[in-house]
Design a protein around this motif. Structure first.
Motif, short mmCIF file in Angstrom:
data_model
loop_
_atom_site.label_atom_id
_atom_site.label_comp_id
_atom_site.label_asym_id
_atom_site.label_seq_id
_atom_site.Cartn_x
_atom_site.Cartn_y
_atom_site.Cartn_z
N ALA A 41 0.83 -1.20 0.00
CA ALA A 41 0.00 0.00 0.00
C ALA A 41 0.86 1.25 0.00
O ALA A 41 2.06 1.19 0.31
CB ALA A 41 -0.90 -0.01 1.25
N PRO A 42 0.24 2.40 -0.33
CA PRO A 42 0.97 3.66 -0.17
C PRO A 42 1.37 3.81 1.30
O PRO A 42 0.61 3.44 2.20
CB PRO A 42 -0.06 4.73 -0.56
CG PRO A 42 -1.11 4.02 -1.34
CD PRO A 42 -1.12 2.61 -0.82
N CYS A 43 2.56 4.34 1.53
CA CYS A 43 3.03 4.46 2.92
C CYS A 43 3.29 5.91 3.32
O CYS A 43 3.59 6.17 4.48
CB CYS A 43 4.31 3.65 3.10
SG CYS A 43 4.02 1.89 2.96
N CYS A 44 3.20 6.83 2.38
CA CYS A 44 3.43 8.24 2.67
C CYS A 44 2.18 9.02 2.29
O CYS A 44 1.76 8.99 1.13
CB CYS A 44 4.61 8.79 1.89
SG CYS A 44 6.19 8.02 2.29
N ASN A 45 1.63 9.71 3.25
CA ASN A 45 0.49 10.59 2.98
C ASN A 45 1.03 12.01 2.91
O ASN A 45 1.17 12.68 3.94
CB ASN A 45 -0.57 10.45 4.07
CG ASN A 45 -1.79 11.29 3.78
OD1 ASN A 45 -1.83 12.05 2.83
ND2 ASN A 45 -2.80 11.16 4.62
N PRO A 49 1.50 17.18 6.84
CA PRO A 49 2.86 17.73 6.97
C PRO A 49 3.85 16.71 7.56
O PRO A 49 3.52 15.95 8.46
CB PRO A 49 2.68 18.91 7.92
CG PRO A 49 1.24 19.30 7.81
CD PRO A 49 0.50 18.01 7.53
N HIS A 50 5.05 16.73 6.99
CA HIS A 50 6.13 15.86 7.46
C HIS A 50 7.45 16.48 7.01
O HIS A 50 7.53 17.05 5.93
CB HIS A 50 5.97 14.46 6.86
CG HIS A 50 6.88 13.46 7.48
ND1 HIS A 50 8.21 13.33 7.14
CD2 HIS A 50 6.65 12.53 8.44
CE1 HIS A 50 8.75 12.37 7.85
NE2 HIS A 50 7.83 11.87 8.65
N PRO A 51 8.50 16.34 7.81
CA PRO A 51 9.80 16.92 7.43
C PRO A 51 10.35 16.42 6.09
O PRO A 51 11.05 17.15 5.40
CB PRO A 51 10.74 16.51 8.57
CG PRO A 51 9.85 16.23 9.73
CD PRO A 51 8.54 15.75 9.15
N LEU A 52 10.03 15.18 5.72
CA LEU A 52 10.57 14.64 4.45
C LEU A 52 10.04 15.37 3.23
O LEU A 52 10.68 15.35 2.18
CB LEU A 52 10.25 13.15 4.33
CG LEU A 52 11.09 12.22 5.18
CD1 LEU A 52 10.60 10.78 5.03
CD2 LEU A 52 12.57 12.31 4.78
N TRP A 53 8.88 15.99 3.32
CA TRP A 53 8.34 16.69 2.15
C TRP A 53 7.94 18.13 2.46
O TRP A 53 7.11 18.72 1.77
CB TRP A 53 7.19 15.92 1.51
CG TRP A 53 6.12 15.44 2.45
CD1 TRP A 53 5.04 16.14 2.91
CD2 TRP A 53 6.01 14.13 3.00
NE1 TRP A 53 4.29 15.35 3.73
CE2 TRP A 53 4.85 14.11 3.80
CE3 TRP A 53 6.78 12.97 2.90
CZ2 TRP A 53 4.44 12.97 4.50
CZ3 TRP A 53 6.37 11.85 3.60
CH2 TRP A 53 5.22 11.86 4.38
N SER A 54 8.58 18.72 3.47
CA SER A 54 8.27 20.10 3.82
C SER A 54 8.84 21.09 2.80
O SER A 54 8.28 22.15 2.57
CB SER A 54 8.77 20.43 5.22
OG SER A 54 10.17 20.26 5.30
N ASP A 55 9.95 20.75 2.17
CA ASP A 55 10.54 21.57 1.12
C ASP A 55 9.90 21.18 -0.21
O ASP A 55 9.81 20.00 -0.54
CB ASP A 55 12.06 21.32 1.08
CG ASP A 55 12.72 22.01 -0.07
OD1 ASP A 55 12.93 21.35 -1.12
OD2 ASP A 55 13.02 23.21 0.07
N SER A 56 9.44 22.16 -0.99
CA SER A 56 8.70 21.86 -2.22
C SER A 56 9.53 21.10 -3.25
O SER A 56 9.02 20.21 -3.93
CB SER A 56 8.12 23.13 -2.84
OG SER A 56 9.15 24.01 -3.23
N GLN A 57 10.81 21.42 -3.38
CA GLN A 57 11.66 20.67 -4.32
C GLN A 57 11.84 19.23 -3.86
O GLN A 57 11.79 18.30 -4.67
CB GLN A 57 13.02 21.34 -4.48
CG GLN A 57 12.96 22.62 -5.28
CD GLN A 57 14.34 23.23 -5.45
OE1 GLN A 57 15.27 22.96 -4.68
NE2 GLN A 57 14.48 24.08 -6.46
#
Length: 113
Positions: A41-45, A49-57
């Protein structure tokens, strides 16, 4: 402990659907597991908010990685279960369904589209 033969392996199902319906994806995983299936299953929602995807790039790069990983999960699975409350199927999920069909994977739905 002796490992079961490959033919005795439980079915593997991959869940596809919008992470907008994160709770429904989790619920489908519970039912599929209780039915004796191995669940991918997908494991990242990324809507949370999460530090791994807080930066847009970083988020854009991760979206690409996760999309590719999900296609590999489809490759590994015996079947696809589309979690689609209200019949909703977004663009990413539609692409995953098309991919699954192109490689001959059976696709079922929690609700008929």
């Amino acid at each position: 402990m002796q490992q079961p033969a490959a033919s005795e392996r439980p079915a593997v199902v991959v869940l596809c659907g919008s992470t907008t319906y994160w709770d429904e994806l989790a619920e489908a995983a519970v039912y599929e597991t209780a039915a004796g299936r191995i669940v991918l299953a997908p494991c990242c929602n990324m809507k949370v908010p999460h530090p791994l995807w807080s930066d847009s790039q970083q988020a854009d790069r991760l979206k690409q990685v996760l999309g590719t990983l999900h296609l590999r999960k489809i490759d590994m699975a015996d079947e696809v279960l589309v979690v689609n409350p209200g019949g909703y199927i977004g663009a990413s999920t539609a692409g995953e369904i098309d991919y699954a069909h192109s490689i001959g994977k059976p696709v079922r739905y929690t609700e008929q589209p």
